[in-house]
Design a protein around this motif. Structure first.
Motif, PDB file in Angstrom:
ATOM      1  N   ARG A 135     -16.936   6.263   4.170  1.00  0.00           N
ATOM      2  CA  ARG A 135     -15.586   6.730   3.838  1.00  0.00           C
ATOM      3  C   ARG A 135     -14.979   7.587   4.944  1.00  0.00           C
ATOM      4  O   ARG A 135     -13.764   7.695   5.050  1.00  0.00           O
ATOM      5  N   ASP A 151     -13.252   4.980   7.052  1.00  0.00           N
ATOM      6  CA  ASP A 151     -12.614   3.921   6.271  1.00  0.00           C
ATOM      7  C   ASP A 151     -11.311   3.474   6.951  1.00  0.00           C
ATOM      8  O   ASP A 151     -10.418   4.285   7.190  1.00  0.00           O
ATOM      9  N   PRO A 152     -11.198   2.201   7.290  1.00  0.00           N
ATOM     10  CA  PRO A 152      -9.971   1.742   7.960  1.00  0.00           C
ATOM     11  C   PRO A 152      -8.725   1.827   7.091  1.00  0.00           C
ATOM     12  O   PRO A 152      -7.607   1.782   7.617  1.00  0.00           O
ATOM     13  N   ALA A 153      -8.907   1.976   5.783  1.00  0.00           N
ATOM     14  CA  ALA A 153      -7.735   2.135   4.913  1.00  0.00           C
ATOM     15  C   ALA A 153      -6.879   3.323   5.382  1.00  0.00           C
ATOM     16  O   ALA A 153      -5.650   3.303   5.258  1.00  0.00           O
ATOM     17  N   LEU A 201      -2.914   3.030   5.937  1.00  0.00           N
ATOM     18  CA  LEU A 201      -1.965   3.848   5.188  1.00  0.00           C
ATOM     19  C   LEU A 201      -1.078   4.643   6.144  1.00  0.00           C
ATOM     20  O   LEU A 201       0.132   4.752   5.950  1.00  0.00           O
ATOM     21  N   GLY A 252     -13.411   5.933  -7.435  1.00  0.00           N
ATOM     22  CA  GLY A 252     -13.280   4.478  -7.447  1.00  0.00           C
ATOM     23  C   GLY A 252     -11.869   3.996  -7.703  1.00  0.00           C
ATOM     24  O   GLY A 252     -10.918   4.789  -7.754  1.00  0.00           O
ATOM     25  N   LEU A 253     -11.750   2.697  -7.881  1.00  0.00           N
ATOM     26  CA  LEU A 253     -10.431   2.079  -8.043  1.00  0.00           C
ATOM     27  C   LEU A 253     -10.061   1.915  -9.505  1.00  0.00           C
ATOM     28  O   LEU A 253      -8.896   1.716  -9.849  1.00  0.00           O
ATOM     29  N   THR A 254     -11.067   1.991 -10.400  1.00  0.00           N
ATOM     30  CA  THR A 254     -10.782   1.732 -11.808  1.00  0.00           C
ATOM     31  C   THR A 254     -10.370   3.009 -12.536  1.00  0.00           C
ATOM     32  O   THR A 254      -9.964   2.960 -13.691  1.00  0.00           O
ATOM     33  N   LYS A 255     -10.513   4.100 -11.867  1.00  0.00           N
ATOM     34  CA  LYS A 255     -10.216   5.465 -12.353  1.00  0.00           C
ATOM     35  C   LYS A 255     -11.416   6.222 -12.819  1.00  0.00           C
ATOM     36  O   LYS A 255     -12.523   5.787 -12.887  1.00  0.00           O
ATOM     37  N   LEU A 265      -7.391  -1.572 -13.275  1.00  0.00           N
ATOM     38  CA  LEU A 265      -7.331  -0.744 -12.065  1.00  0.00           C
ATOM     39  C   LEU A 265      -6.438   0.456 -12.381  1.00  0.00           C
ATOM     40  O   LEU A 265      -5.444   0.328 -13.107  1.00  0.00           O
ATOM     41  N   ASN A 266      -6.787   1.590 -11.810  1.00  0.00           N
ATOM     42  CA  ASN A 266      -6.075   2.840 -12.078  1.00  0.00           C
ATOM     43  C   ASN A 266      -4.570   2.712 -11.800  1.00  0.00           C
ATOM     44  O   ASN A 266      -4.156   2.568 -10.656  1.00  0.00           O
ATOM     45  N   GLU A 322      -2.340   4.901 -11.920  1.00  0.00           N
ATOM     46  CA  GLU A 322      -1.725   6.088 -11.303  1.00  0.00           C
ATOM     47  C   GLU A 322      -1.844   6.090  -9.789  1.00  0.00           C
ATOM     48  O   GLU A 322      -1.174   6.853  -9.103  1.00  0.00           O
ATOM     49  N   LEU A 323      -2.718   5.256  -9.251  1.00  0.00           N
ATOM     50  CA  LEU A 323      -2.839   5.171  -7.791  1.00  0.00           C
ATOM     51  C   LEU A 323      -1.717   4.296  -7.227  1.00  0.00           C
ATOM     52  O   LEU A 323      -1.353   3.284  -7.833  1.00  0.00           O
ATOM     53  N   PRO A 324      -1.147   4.706  -6.077  1.00  0.00           N
ATOM     54  CA  PRO A 324      -0.181   3.807  -5.409  1.00  0.00           C
ATOM     55  C   PRO A 324      -0.873   2.476  -5.125  1.00  0.00           C
ATOM     56  O   PRO A 324      -2.042   2.463  -4.739  1.00  0.00           O
ATOM     57  N   ASP A 351      -0.594   0.369  -2.781  1.00  0.00           N
ATOM     58  CA  ASP A 351      -1.084   0.104  -1.417  1.00  0.00           C
ATOM     59  C   ASP A 351      -2.384   0.853  -1.116  1.00  0.00           C
ATOM     60  O   ASP A 351      -3.197   0.376  -0.321  1.00  0.00           O
ATOM     61  N   VAL A 352      -2.593   1.976  -1.758  1.00  0.00           N
ATOM     62  CA  VAL A 352      -3.883   2.653  -1.602  1.00  0.00           C
ATOM     63  C   VAL A 352      -4.992   1.750  -2.141  1.00  0.00           C
ATOM     64  O   VAL A 352      -6.034   1.564  -1.496  1.00  0.00           O
ATOM     65  N   ILE A 353      -4.753   1.171  -3.299  1.00  0.00           N
ATOM     66  CA  ILE A 353      -5.747   0.255  -3.870  1.00  0.00           C
ATOM     67  C   ILE A 353      -5.957  -0.942  -2.953  1.00  0.00           C
ATOM     68  O   ILE A 353      -7.081  -1.329  -2.631  1.00  0.00           O
ATOM     69  N   PHE A 383      -5.356  -1.460   0.347  1.00  0.00           N
ATOM     70  CA  PHE A 383      -6.051  -1.204   1.605  1.00  0.00           C
ATOM     71  C   PHE A 383      -7.508  -0.820   1.365  1.00  0.00           C
ATOM     72  O   PHE A 383      -8.397  -1.200   2.128  1.00  0.00           O
ATOM     73  N   SER A 384      -7.761  -0.059   0.311  1.00  0.00           N
ATOM     74  CA  SER A 384      -9.150   0.305   0.012  1.00  0.00           C
ATOM     75  C   SER A 384      -9.952  -0.935  -0.355  1.00  0.00           C
ATOM     76  O   SER A 384     -11.117  -1.072   0.039  1.00  0.00           O
ATOM     77  N   SER A 400     -10.832  -2.706   2.756  1.00  0.00           N
ATOM     78  CA  SER A 400     -11.851  -1.956   3.499  1.00  0.00           C
ATOM     79  C   SER A 400     -13.248  -2.229   2.978  1.00  0.00           C
ATOM     80  O   SER A 400     -14.209  -2.256   3.741  1.00  0.00           O
ATOM     81  N   ARG A 401     -13.359  -2.440   1.686  1.00  0.00           N
ATOM     82  CA  ARG A 401     -14.691  -2.662   1.131  1.00  0.00           C
ATOM     83  C   ARG A 401     -15.307  -3.962   1.603  1.00  0.00           C
ATOM     84  O   ARG A 401     -16.524  -4.098   1.626  1.00  0.00           O
ATOM     85  N   ALA A 450     -17.528   0.453  -5.117  1.00  0.00           N
ATOM     86  CA  ALA A 450     -16.141   0.178  -4.742  1.00  0.00           C
ATOM     87  C   ALA A 450     -15.217   0.347  -5.944  1.00  0.00           C
ATOM     88  O   ALA A 450     -14.156   0.960  -5.843  1.00  0.00           O
ATOM     89  N   LEU A 451     -15.624  -0.187  -7.063  1.00  0.00           N
ATOM     90  CA  LEU A 451     -14.737  -0.153  -8.232  1.00  0.00           C
ATOM     91  C   LEU A 451     -14.862   1.145  -9.006  1.00  0.00           C
ATOM     92  O   LEU A 451     -13.866   1.757  -9.391  1.00  0.00           O
TER      93      LEU A 451
END
Lengths: 202, 202
Positions: free
Chosen positions: A168, A171-173, A177, A199-202, B152-153, B155-157, B159-161, B163-164, B167-168, B196-197
């Motif tokens: 992390r 991380d290229p993200a 961004l 994570g991405l799922t919250k 997927l969350n 509340e996250l923008p 594009d954050v999701i 690009f992340s 990256s994975r 990742a998730l």
DNA sequence: AATTTCCGCTACTAATTAGTAGATATTATT
DNA sequence: AATAATATCTACTAATTAGTAGCGGAAATT
């Protein structure tokens, strides 16, 4: 005393220039990477000639090694300066936040992940290895402690956590961004932290 | 018909060799990266001479571009072949799993993140850009849909999701686990997906 | 002021590698 | 079988770049 102070002054100037060289190296590594960074690039950025550069560092590998050692030392110093009472999980979070900030500002490369060639070169650099192992030992302890408290998932193998944690920091993200979203650096840092830990799922 | 079949046969052989070249390129890119991969490396790996290689691809940039295009097309094909009834989140999960597996087996590089030089080169490659945009459009839609369902969350923008997520697919933790842990590829894939998730905190 | 010492620079070497010219072998056509 | 056409190779060029030799000038010492 006059001779001594003169020598000391010369040494000081030498050290100063050495730092300028390492600054330039860090920045160029961040933008072009190892293979495309030339010693002329570095010399020009500092405003000296190539042979002068070689008075400070005996090779390109040596130069890059020293730049990365300075980086690792920065991380070790950061950890040392943290309040000892802070829970392990919070220490890990702070360190990651610090690493992301350094990278967004100065352009820290954290190359080891980038290329096999660079990684192998660093593996031959004993001084570098020593520092990395020192830092790694500290982080490993923090991971295990944070797993014990349950702040980090205790069911994951700790090396999965450890390597993912390191990943992390490079991380290229982050670059995507910074380039394509309208967020400021602080917002990027906070989102990256949230995704890395939660994570991405919250 | 005899002329036609002969031409067709020759074309077939040509196409076959082209694929062998792209296979070799993908594998060498995976291990050495762009800057260290030489055209002689590729020619030797395939067992042809450099001028023959240039009969197929007009430059190193062109060759690497085509190798990456084939990779992207693989991802597009994988998505197309998935059951349409699958929820968006499951599709994203499958695609990431597929990408990790391809990488662990053949050594897919997913270079764009690696080096600015390579990224800029690809940005000038219209054919590549077209494919990437096509794939990106599909993934973007899946992300938005999966945020709507709450998988997927939300509340996250997005594009954050996004690009992340990308990256994975090139997370260096994969290589470190492969090299330093005793896990097999499947275990690595499952842990990477989980991290990742779901993140490191669980 | 004359001399010595040392520093930094210009201008080179050697090695690597993308890309190509032109010779050579191989296949197709008469 | 002789010739034409094509495919592939060996051997080159040109450009880049890590690393260095050795010169010229500034500072220190006498």
């Amino acid at each position: 005393m006059s001779i001594f102070s003169k020598l000391s002054f010369k040494d000081q100037a030498f050290k100063l220039r050495e730092n300028a060289i390492l600054d330039a190296t860090t920045s160029i590594l961040g933008s072009k990477g190892y293979d495309l960074m030339t010693m002329d690039d570095v010399a020009n950025a500092v405003g000296i000639s190539k042979p002068s550069l070689y008075k400070h560092f005996k090779s390109k590998e040596d130069l890059v090694g020293e730049a990365l050692i300075r980086l690792i030392d920065g991380a070790i110093d950061f950890l040392a300066q943290l309040d000892d009472e802070l829970p392990p999980f919070e220490k890990l979070k702070s360190l990651l936040e610090w690493a992301l900030r350094v990278r967004l500002e100065g352009g820290m490369p954290f190359l080891p992940s980038t290329s096999n060639h660079v990684r192998e070169m660093l593996m031959r650099n004993l001084k570098y290895i020593t520092r990395v192992l020192k830092l790694n030992g500290q982080i490993e302890k923090l991971v295990l402690a944070a797993q014990k408290t349950g702040d980090l998932n205790p069911e994951l193998p700790s090396d999965v956590i450890l390597f993912s944690y390191y990943s992390r920091t490079c991380d290229p993200a982050v670059e995507y961004l910074q380039r394509f979203s309208k967020m400021d650096n602080e917002a990027i840092i906070q989102h990256m932290l949230q995704v890395a830990l939660g994570g991405l799922t919250k």
